[in-house]
Scaffold this motif. Structure first.
Motif: not given
Length: 122
Positions: A68-71, A77-80, A116-122
Motif C-alpha cells: 500500500x502506498x501509505x505503508x 522499518x521492516x520486521x523480517x 515481512x511486517x512493515x512498521x509505519x507511521x502516517x
C-alpha cells in the motif's frame, strides 16, 4: 490432469515411480518467475497470510509500496523472518516473543519467501 485428481499420498508414489521431480504447473510458475526476475514475500496477520510479488532486488521500502502506498510513505522499518524459522518457532507471536524478527531499514533487499511486517507511521 489425472495426477491432479489423485490423493496426496498417491501423487508422491506416482511421481517417484515415473521419476518426476516437479509437477508441470509448478515448474512453469517457477521458470516464469525466474525469467521475469520476480519473487514472492509474505505478510502475516491474525486472520490471513498474503503473498506479494515484487522484482528480485527490490528493497523493503519498495515492497512496502507494493502492499500500500501509505505503508511506503510512512515507512519506519521492516520486521523480517524466514518462513522456515517462523514455522519452527510455532508462529508469529512466538517469534516476536523470542525476539527472532530482524529489524531492517529502507535499503534492505527482500528475499524470496521471507515474512515481512512493515512498521509505519502516517
Amino acid at each position: 490432469m489425472e495426477i491432479a485428481q489423485l490423493p496426496a499420498e498417491d501423487v508422491e508414489v506416482f511421481m517417484s515411480e515415473y521419476g518426476i521431480t516437479e509437477l508441470g504447473l509448478r515448474r512453469v510458475i517457477r521458470l516464469s518467475y525466474d525469467l521475469l526476475g520476480l519473487l514472492s514475500f509474505f505478510t502475516v496477520g491474525p486472520d490471513e497470510v498474503r503473498a506479494w510479488t515484487i522484482h528480485r532486488g527490490s528493497t523493503a521500502y519498495e515492497a512496502a509500496g507494493e502492499i500500500h502506498t501509505d505503508l511506503q510513505k510512512g515507512f519506519i522499518r521492516a520486521e523480517v523472518i524466514l518462513y522456515d524459522e517462523l514455522i519452527a518457532l510455532g508462529g508469529l507471536n512466538e517469534a516476536k516473543a523470542k525476539g527472532r524478527l530482524r529489524l531492517e531499514g529502507k535499503e534492505y533487499i527482500v528475499h524470496d519467501g521471507e515474512i515481512v511486517h512493515i512498521r509505519f507511521n502516517v
